[in-house]
Write a protein that holds these residues in place. Structure first.
Motif, PDB file in Angstrom:
ATOM      1  N   TRP A 176       1.017  -1.182   0.057  1.00 24.39           N
ATOM      2  CA  TRP A 176      -0.109  -0.109   0.037  1.00 24.39           C
ATOM      3  C   TRP A 176       0.766   1.049   0.117  1.00 24.39           C
ATOM      4  O   TRP A 176       0.261   2.411  -0.447  1.00 24.39           O
ATOM      5  CB  TRP A 176      -0.979  -0.006   1.167  1.00 24.39           C
ATOM      6  CG  TRP A 176      -0.067  -0.164   2.672  1.00 24.39           C
ATOM      7  CD1 TRP A 176       0.461  -1.143   3.428  1.00 24.39           C
ATOM      8  CD2 TRP A 176       0.082   1.380   3.449  1.00 24.39           C
ATOM      9  NE1 TRP A 176       1.018  -0.575   4.454  1.00 24.39           N
ATOM     10  CE2 TRP A 176       1.079   0.709   4.463  1.00 24.39           C
ATOM     11  CE3 TRP A 176       0.255   2.621   3.194  1.00 24.39           C
ATOM     12  CZ2 TRP A 176       1.775   1.468   5.226  1.00 24.39           C
ATOM     13  CZ3 TRP A 176       0.826   3.487   3.960  1.00 24.39           C
ATOM     14  CH2 TRP A 176       1.392   2.924   5.142  1.00 24.39           C
ATOM     15  N   LYS A 177       2.001   1.095   0.245  1.00 23.84           N
ATOM     16  CA  LYS A 177       2.957   2.332   0.312  1.00 23.84           C
ATOM     17  C   LYS A 177       3.242   2.879  -0.803  1.00 23.84           C
ATOM     18  O   LYS A 177       3.299   3.964  -1.157  1.00 23.84           O
ATOM     19  CB  LYS A 177       4.315   1.881   1.067  1.00 23.84           C
ATOM     20  CG  LYS A 177       4.311   1.565   2.803  1.00 23.84           C
ATOM     21  CD  LYS A 177       5.653   1.248   3.107  1.00 23.84           C
ATOM     22  CE  LYS A 177       5.378   0.724   4.561  1.00 23.84           C
ATOM     23  NZ  LYS A 177       6.724  -0.073   4.974  1.00 23.84           N
ATOM     24  N   MET A 178       2.928   2.202  -1.848  1.00 23.65           N
ATOM     25  CA  MET A 178       3.093   2.612  -3.199  1.00 23.65           C
ATOM     26  C   MET A 178       2.143   3.630  -3.548  1.00 23.65           C
ATOM     27  O   MET A 178       2.153   4.523  -4.519  1.00 23.65           O
ATOM     28  CB  MET A 178       3.026   1.548  -4.261  1.00 23.65           C
ATOM     29  CG  MET A 178       4.318   0.672  -4.287  1.00 23.65           C
ATOM     30  SD  MET A 178       4.231  -0.571  -5.681  1.00 23.65           S
ATOM     31  CE  MET A 178       5.824  -1.545  -5.562  1.00 23.65           C
ATOM     32  N   LEU A 179       0.916   3.605  -2.702  1.00 27.34           N
ATOM     33  CA  LEU A 179       0.063   4.719  -3.130  1.00 27.34           C
ATOM     34  C   LEU A 179       0.681   6.094  -2.913  1.00 27.34           C
ATOM     35  O   LEU A 179       0.102   7.178  -3.305  1.00 27.34           O
ATOM     36  CB  LEU A 179      -1.291   4.482  -2.128  1.00 27.34           C
ATOM     37  CG  LEU A 179      -2.170   3.122  -2.760  1.00 27.34           C
ATOM     38  CD1 LEU A 179      -3.444   2.991  -1.555  1.00 27.34           C
ATOM     39  CD2 LEU A 179      -2.742   3.493  -4.124  1.00 27.34           C
ATOM     40  N   PHE A 180       1.474   6.246  -2.075  1.00 22.21           N
ATOM     41  CA  PHE A 180       2.355   7.373  -1.572  1.00 22.21           C
ATOM     42  C   PHE A 180       2.500   8.096  -2.820  1.00 22.21           C
ATOM     43  O   PHE A 180       3.245   9.328  -2.663  1.00 22.21           O
ATOM     44  CB  PHE A 180       3.214   7.106  -0.568  1.00 22.21           C
ATOM     45  CG  PHE A 180       3.193   8.043   0.706  1.00 22.21           C
ATOM     46  CD1 PHE A 180       3.987   9.231   0.677  1.00 22.21           C
ATOM     47  CD2 PHE A 180       2.259   7.761   1.590  1.00 22.21           C
ATOM     48  CE1 PHE A 180       3.692  10.078   1.682  1.00 22.21           C
ATOM     49  CE2 PHE A 180       1.974   8.835   2.708  1.00 22.21           C
ATOM     50  CZ  PHE A 180       2.875   9.795   2.791  1.00 22.21           C
ATOM     51  N   SER A 234      12.397  10.081  -3.566  1.00 21.54           N
ATOM     52  CA  SER A 234      11.194   9.584  -2.876  1.00 21.54           C
ATOM     53  C   SER A 234      10.701   8.552  -3.588  1.00 21.54           C
ATOM     54  O   SER A 234      10.010   7.481  -3.283  1.00 21.54           O
ATOM     55  CB  SER A 234      10.342  10.653  -2.551  1.00 21.54           C
ATOM     56  OG  SER A 234      10.754  11.684  -1.743  1.00 21.54           O
ATOM     57  N   ILE A 235      10.517   8.789  -5.064  1.00 19.59           N
ATOM     58  CA  ILE A 235       9.853   7.959  -6.005  1.00 19.59           C
ATOM     59  C   ILE A 235      10.779   6.405  -5.918  1.00 19.59           C
ATOM     60  O   ILE A 235      10.066   5.426  -5.974  1.00 19.59           O
ATOM     61  CB  ILE A 235       9.735   8.631  -7.332  1.00 19.59           C
ATOM     62  CG1 ILE A 235       8.687   9.513  -7.478  1.00 19.59           C
ATOM     63  CG2 ILE A 235       9.397   7.398  -8.507  1.00 19.59           C
ATOM     64  CD1 ILE A 235       8.884  10.461  -8.667  1.00 19.59           C
ATOM     65  N   HIS A 236      12.002   6.513  -5.836  1.00 20.50           N
ATOM     66  CA  HIS A 236      12.921   5.445  -5.853  1.00 20.50           C
ATOM     67  C   HIS A 236      12.387   4.804  -4.470  1.00 20.50           C
ATOM     68  O   HIS A 236      12.170   3.344  -4.512  1.00 20.50           O
ATOM     69  CB  HIS A 236      14.276   5.623  -5.990  1.00 20.50           C
ATOM     70  CG  HIS A 236      14.628   5.835  -7.156  1.00 20.50           C
ATOM     71  ND1 HIS A 236      15.489   6.759  -7.824  1.00 20.50           N
ATOM     72  CD2 HIS A 236      14.231   5.527  -8.572  1.00 20.50           C
ATOM     73  CE1 HIS A 236      15.558   6.814  -9.002  1.00 20.50           C
ATOM     74  NE2 HIS A 236      14.966   5.910  -9.449  1.00 20.50           N
ATOM     75  N   GLU A 237      12.227   5.391  -3.500  1.00 19.75           N
ATOM     76  CA  GLU A 237      11.879   4.859  -2.008  1.00 19.75           C
ATOM     77  C   GLU A 237      10.935   4.080  -2.221  1.00 19.75           C
ATOM     78  O   GLU A 237      10.654   2.922  -1.721  1.00 19.75           O
ATOM     79  CB  GLU A 237      11.987   5.862  -0.882  1.00 19.75           C
ATOM     80  CG  GLU A 237      13.367   6.613  -0.478  1.00 19.75           C
ATOM     81  CD  GLU A 237      14.063   5.584   0.185  1.00 19.75           C
ATOM     82  OE1 GLU A 237      13.775   4.759   0.502  1.00 19.75           O
ATOM     83  OE2 GLU A 237      15.316   5.711   0.008  1.00 19.75           O
ATOM     84  N   ILE A 238       9.737   4.850  -2.643  1.00 18.00           N
ATOM     85  CA  ILE A 238       8.285   4.230  -2.647  1.00 18.00           C
ATOM     86  C   ILE A 238       8.137   2.972  -3.693  1.00 18.00           C
ATOM     87  O   ILE A 238       7.929   1.845  -3.124  1.00 18.00           O
ATOM     88  CB  ILE A 238       7.355   5.385  -3.320  1.00 18.00           C
ATOM     89  CG1 ILE A 238       7.332   6.353  -2.220  1.00 18.00           C
ATOM     90  CG2 ILE A 238       6.150   4.817  -3.596  1.00 18.00           C
ATOM     91  CD1 ILE A 238       6.598   7.661  -2.954  1.00 18.00           C
TER      92      ILE A 238
END
Lengths: 264, 246
Positions: free
Chosen positions: A143-147, A219-223
């Motif tokens: 769900w973290k990808m929703l970020f 952040s995009i890579h983190e996500i």
């Protein structure tokens, strides 16, 4: 509250012309892919091909190790192509619609806005490819990808603001196209799009993170790749960058827009 | 009811003598301190234009080439902002400065109706309500579903005119668009505009044709050399315009 969608009395998101925005976006999307064999897939094919090239250069030739390397590059490239397209097309969008602007009363900023929406829609349609690549690479979907969505929204807002400023400047200064093209080339390598932010040597980290795009791509890579949420520091930096560029661009637009059509 | 109120409208354009279109030139200009002194000159296009247009009037604006008619029309349509003076418009305007503004050749006639009408500032509901009337007037039959790049120029003009005149705008601004198309079509257009006027619409028409003015208009403005030199009955206005051309 009103300041958010109507800053300084400017209807910046064209909320009163929703139907026009919708028609312009759908016209662009329709005419871009009509009569072409691969149609919409061109906008995914280009980043995919670029990903393969970068993969070859960084992984196979330079032997850099980054976990889930292919998905890592794809995430960066897809979002980056959305940002550059918005900024480059947005820069030319006001001058490019000279025929309309001198014939019909229509707000100037609608054209960068439409460009931004077009590219955002294209990216959102390409998102399943990225999710698929992540899954194939063995990354657990969470769900973290929703970020990604709030981060992407801020990034779009920032790209739109920059496109608006450059678009207005391009009316008077035709150097703009070349300058922006060059800057975006530099920015691609000055931003952690193709490499991991953790690989930046300490001495350079501070300088690179003064680049407004840096936190976004980190952040995009983190996500997508590392399955974690962006850090509080990153969130704060992204919000600050976006809001200051946004307000700056609107103040600039407000002072310059009168008489701009006459100069086209 | 007053539809358009123009008070002391003046418009001055800035023309760049040496347009600093490149960064290098702009920088050298700034360094040499001539950024806002010698780089451009002013050109006055309109001076102290005053008038009021009431609901239901059919105003013809005449003037020789370069007199400032089109500038005035663009100010009325709020495409240009006046340098000084004030303009108040009450009610929505359908600007017919170009027929079919924003038409895209790859879209069908029907899609272009929505696109063009929304560009002129109409919403979805207003367009939907007039759709049938537009298609009838344009008389394109099955062609309405074909991309407009396959249309003849006559068909394009017909579609553009149909859209602009069938939307429910209380004010119409028309700029010599009637000059395009064949004689029969321009007569049909004038008849349609006349009909709209009879329905109570307010119409502003920029034209070079004295016949059109004396036949259809209820009032005439003659613009010459930046100023409004005549404001009165159409027959007299047409004569005044003809006198300018001798």
């Amino acid at each position: 509250m009103q300041f958010l969608y109507k800053p300084f009395g400017i209807d910046i998101f064209c909320t009163q012309k929703k139907f026009l925005v919708f028609n312009l976006v759908s016209k662009n999307l329709k005419t871009k892919y009509r009569r072409s064999f691969f149609g919409f897939f061109w906008s995914i094919l280009t980043p995919l091909l670029m990903t393969c090239i970068y993969f070859f250069a960084f992984k196979i030739v330079l032997k850099i190790t980054i976990p889930h390397h292919l998905a890592f590059i794809l995430a960066g490239t897809l979002v980056w192509s959305c940002v550059t397209q918005t900024i480059l097309e947005g820069t030319e969008s006001i001058v490019g619609n000279i025929g309309l602007l001198t014939k019909v009363p229509i707000p100037l900023h609608i054209f960068p806005l439409v460009t931004c929406i077009n590219n955002a829609v294209t990216l959102l349609l390409a998102l399943p490819v990225l999710i698929g690549a992540c899954a194939l690479s063995g990354i657990a979907l969470s769900w973290k990808m929703l970020f990604f969505f709030p981060v992407f929204f801020l990034l779009c807002l920032m790209s739109f603001s920059l496109a608006l400023v450059f678009g207005c400047l391009f009316v008077m200064l035709r150097d703009m196209r070349h300058i922006i093209g060059l800057l975006m080339q530099i920015a691609l390598y000055a931003t952690p799009v193709l490499y991991d932010a953790r690989m930046i040597p300490d001495g350079y980290r501070l300088i690179l993170f003064m680049n407004p795009f840096a936190y976004f791509f980190d952040s995009i890579h983190e996500i997508f790749i590392f399955g974690s949420l962006p850090s509080l520091q990153a969130l704060l930096a992204m919000t600050l960058w976006t809001s200051s560029i946004w307000i700056g661009s609107i103040v600039f637009y407000k002072t310059i827009r009168n008489g701009l059509v006459e100069n086209l | 009811m007053i539809r358009i109120e123009a008070k002391n409208i003046s418009k001055t354009f800035r023309y760049w003598i040496n347009p600093p279109t490149s960064l290098k030139q702009m920088l050298t200009d700034v360094i040499h301190g001539k950024w806002d002194t010698g780089a451009y000159k002013m050109h006055e296009a309109l001076k102290n234009i005053n008038f009021e247009i009431r609901e239901g009037e059919f105003v013809g604006i005449m003037g020789r080439n370069g007199a400032g008619k089109s500038t005035l029309l663009k100010i009325l349509a709020s495409i240009y902002t006046p340098t000084s003076g004030s303009l108040h418009v009450h009610g929505q305007i359908a600007p017919l400065i170009e027929l079919g503004a924003g038409f895209s050749g790859d879209l069908s006639g029907l899609e272009n109706i929505y696109l063009n009408a929304s560009i002129m500032g109409f919403g979805k509901r207003a367009i939907g309500a007039s759709l049938d009337a537009i298609c009838d007037f344009a008389d394109l039959g099955e062609f309405i579903h074909m991309p407009t790049k396959n249309y003849s120029s006559g068909m394009l003009v017909r579609l553009g005119f149909a859209i602009a005149t069938h939307l429910d705008a209380p004010i119409l601004l028309i700029d010599e668009v009637l000059a395009v198309g064949d004689y029969a079509f321009s007569q049909k257009c004038l008849a349609k505009i006349h009909e709209l006027h009879n329905k109570g619409r307010t119409i502003v028409l920029v034209t070079h044709s004295p016949e059109a003015v004396s036949q259809h208009c209820t009032r005439c403005l003659v613009i010459d050399n930046k100023e409004c030199i005549f404001d009165g009955p159409p027959d007299e206005g047409a004569k005044r315009y003809m006198a300018l051309n001798v």
